[in-house]
Scaffold this motif. Structure first.
Motif, PDB file in Angstrom:
ATOM      1  N   UNK A   1     -39.272   3.221  86.493  1.00  0.00           N
ATOM      2  CA  UNK A   1     -37.824   3.007  86.419  1.00  0.00           C
ATOM      3  C   UNK A   1     -37.531   1.514  86.331  1.00  0.00           C
ATOM      4  N   UNK A   2     -36.372   1.195  85.805  1.00  0.00           N
ATOM      5  CA  UNK A   2     -35.943  -0.198  85.738  1.00  0.00           C
ATOM      6  C   UNK A   2     -35.925  -0.814  87.132  1.00  0.00           C
ATOM      7  N   UNK A   3     -35.498  -0.046  88.115  1.00  0.00           N
ATOM      8  CA  UNK A   3     -35.441  -0.529  89.494  1.00  0.00           C
ATOM      9  C   UNK A   3     -36.840  -0.897  89.999  1.00  0.00           C
ATOM     10  N   UNK A   4     -37.833  -0.064  89.706  1.00  0.00           N
ATOM     11  CA  UNK A   4     -39.210  -0.344  90.123  1.00  0.00           C
ATOM     12  C   UNK A   4     -39.758  -1.596  89.436  1.00  0.00           C
ATOM     13  N   UNK A   5     -39.490  -1.719  88.147  1.00  0.00           N
ATOM     14  CA  UNK A   5     -39.958  -2.902  87.408  1.00  0.00           C
ATOM     15  C   UNK A   5     -39.309  -4.157  87.984  1.00  0.00           C
TER      16      UNK A   5
ATOM     17  N   UNK B   1     -33.220  -8.965  89.771  1.00  0.00           N
ATOM     18  CA  UNK B   1     -32.187  -7.967  90.022  1.00  0.00           C
ATOM     19  C   UNK B   1     -32.313  -6.910  88.927  1.00  0.00           C
ATOM     20  N   UNK B   2     -32.050  -5.633  89.243  1.00  0.00           N
ATOM     21  CA  UNK B   2     -32.154  -4.587  88.221  1.00  0.00           C
ATOM     22  C   UNK B   2     -31.346  -4.881  86.955  1.00  0.00           C
ATOM     23  N   UNK B   3     -30.161  -5.461  87.102  1.00  0.00           N
ATOM     24  CA  UNK B   3     -29.351  -5.758  85.909  1.00  0.00           C
ATOM     25  C   UNK B   3     -30.024  -6.818  85.034  1.00  0.00           C
ATOM     26  N   UNK B   4     -30.627  -7.833  85.641  1.00  0.00           N
ATOM     27  CA  UNK B   4     -31.342  -8.867  84.876  1.00  0.00           C
ATOM     28  C   UNK B   4     -32.575  -8.293  84.198  1.00  0.00           C
ATOM     29  N   UNK B   5     -33.268  -7.414  84.902  1.00  0.00           N
ATOM     30  CA  UNK B   5     -34.459  -6.785  84.342  1.00  0.00           C
ATOM     31  C   UNK B   5     -34.081  -5.924  83.138  1.00  0.00           C
ATOM     32  N   UNK B   6     -33.012  -5.150  83.271  1.00  0.00           N
ATOM     33  CA  UNK B   6     -32.563  -4.292  82.177  1.00  0.00           C
ATOM     34  C   UNK B   6     -32.185  -5.124  80.954  1.00  0.00           C
ATOM     35  N   UNK B   7     -31.526  -6.255  81.174  1.00  0.00           N
ATOM     36  CA  UNK B   7     -31.174  -7.141  80.060  1.00  0.00           C
ATOM     37  C   UNK B   7     -32.419  -7.645  79.344  1.00  0.00           C
TER      38      UNK B   7
ATOM     39  N   UNK C   1     -36.161  -7.383  74.747  1.00  0.00           N
ATOM     40  CA  UNK C   1     -37.500  -7.132  74.209  1.00  0.00           C
ATOM     41  C   UNK C   1     -37.475  -5.994  73.180  1.00  0.00           C
ATOM     42  N   UNK C   2     -36.609  -5.027  73.381  1.00  0.00           N
ATOM     43  CA  UNK C   2     -36.451  -3.948  72.402  1.00  0.00           C
ATOM     44  C   UNK C   2     -35.719  -4.453  71.162  1.00  0.00           C
ATOM     45  N   UNK C   3     -34.654  -5.203  71.371  1.00  0.00           N
ATOM     46  CA  UNK C   3     -33.838  -5.686  70.249  1.00  0.00           C
ATOM     47  C   UNK C   3     -34.609  -6.632  69.340  1.00  0.00           C
ATOM     48  N   UNK C   4     -35.474  -7.463  69.925  1.00  0.00           N
ATOM     49  CA  UNK C   4     -36.208  -8.414  69.080  1.00  0.00           C
ATOM     50  C   UNK C   4     -37.497  -7.813  68.512  1.00  0.00           C
ATOM     51  N   UNK C   5     -37.749  -6.529  68.809  1.00  0.00           N
ATOM     52  CA  UNK C   5     -38.900  -5.852  68.226  1.00  0.00           C
ATOM     53  C   UNK C   5     -40.207  -6.037  68.969  1.00  0.00           C
ATOM     54  N   UNK C   6     -40.173  -6.682  70.142  1.00  0.00           N
ATOM     55  CA  UNK C   6     -41.398  -6.818  70.927  1.00  0.00           C
ATOM     56  C   UNK C   6     -41.803  -5.454  71.483  1.00  0.00           C
ATOM     57  N   UNK C   7     -40.848  -4.716  72.037  1.00  0.00           N
ATOM     58  CA  UNK C   7     -41.092  -3.331  72.437  1.00  0.00           C
ATOM     59  C   UNK C   7     -40.669  -2.469  71.252  1.00  0.00           C
ATOM     60  N   UNK C   8     -41.639  -1.794  70.651  1.00  0.00           N
ATOM     61  CA  UNK C   8     -41.370  -0.988  69.467  1.00  0.00           C
ATOM     62  C   UNK C   8     -40.946   0.416  69.868  1.00  0.00           C
ATOM     63  N   UNK C   9     -41.654   1.002  70.831  1.00  0.00           N
ATOM     64  CA  UNK C   9     -41.330   2.345  71.308  1.00  0.00           C
ATOM     65  C   UNK C   9     -42.114   2.609  72.586  1.00  0.00           C
ATOM     66  N   UNK C  10     -41.857   3.745  73.191  1.00  0.00           N
ATOM     67  CA  UNK C  10     -42.600   4.178  74.361  1.00  0.00           C
ATOM     68  C   UNK C  10     -43.187   5.537  74.035  1.00  0.00           C
ATOM     69  N   UNK C  11     -44.410   5.790  74.514  1.00  0.00           N
ATOM     70  CA  UNK C  11     -45.113   7.015  74.138  1.00  0.00           C
ATOM     71  C   UNK C  11     -45.552   7.798  75.361  1.00  0.00           C
ATOM     72  N   UNK C  12     -45.716   9.067  75.126  1.00  0.00           N
ATOM     73  CA  UNK C  12     -46.214   9.981  76.133  1.00  0.00           C
ATOM     74  C   UNK C  12     -47.651  10.334  75.772  1.00  0.00           C
ATOM     75  N   UNK C  13     -48.575  10.172  76.707  1.00  0.00           N
ATOM     76  CA  UNK C  13     -49.952  10.598  76.486  1.00  0.00           C
ATOM     77  C   UNK C  13     -50.097  12.021  76.990  1.00  0.00           C
ATOM     78  N   UNK C  14     -50.622  12.883  76.146  1.00  0.00           N
ATOM     79  CA  UNK C  14     -50.763  14.297  76.467  1.00  0.00           C
ATOM     80  C   UNK C  14     -52.241  14.666  76.405  1.00  0.00           C
TER      81      UNK C  14
END
Length: 158
Positions: free
Chosen positions: A26-30, A37-43, A48-61
């Motif tokens: 969770x954002x709170x845990x990170x 602060x959670x709000x700063x972390x979320x920003x 990181x998502x907007x600038x393309x550093x984080x492309x996506x998140x995946x589930x390992x099955x």
């Protein structure tokens, strides 16, 4: 694809390392683990998502739970290497349910296809029907995967 290359600071790298290890945090845990602060972390995560550093998140099955009892790596060499042929090969194979990933490579082989199938007959049929039946395919080698491990440690290039 990166939209805007910007330097990442230590906090960004810590956030990325935590998310790389466990994308379900969770954002709170990170925020707690990186001292924000959670709000700063979320920003930061949104940036990181907007600038393309984080492309996506995946589930390992666990593929065995879905009936994928065999994994294999199929090396493929094409007879024709023009861009249209290479692109079409990837476009055609990637959506197939057996295909987990495709690597376009330099060297002796052009592609490495990671597949999961139910049994050896399924693997044989997949290789014959989806790969060797294609006119642009010149050579195919199949290797069984005994075990597959994925690193959860973010590479550090500093």
């Amino acid at each position: 694809m990166k939209k805007n290359i910007r330097p990442l600071d230590n906090t960004d790298l810590q956030i990325l390392a935590l998310m790389y290890q466990d994308a379900s945090l969770s954002n709170k845990d990170i925020a707690l683990q990186v001292g924000l602060a959670p709000s700063s972390c979320l920003e930061r995560v949104k940036r990181l998502q907007a600038d393309g550093t984080i492309i996506s998140q995946h589930l390992l099955v666990d593929m065995k739970a879905l009936g994928g009892h065999i994994q294999a790596l199929i090396s493929v060499r094409l007879s024709d290497h023009n861009r249209a042929t290479v692109n079409q090969f990837q476009t055609d194979l990637l959506p197939l349910p057996e295909v987990m990933s495709i690597f376009h490579m330099g060297g002796e082989n052009d592609f490495l296809i990671h597949v999961t199938v139910s049994d050896s007959i399924h693997l044989r049929d997949f290789v014959f029907n989806a790969v060797t039946a294609r006119k642009e395919v010149n050579h195919v080698e199949t290797a069984l995967v005994y075990d597959h491990q994925v690193s959860h440690t973010l590479p550090n290039f500093n």
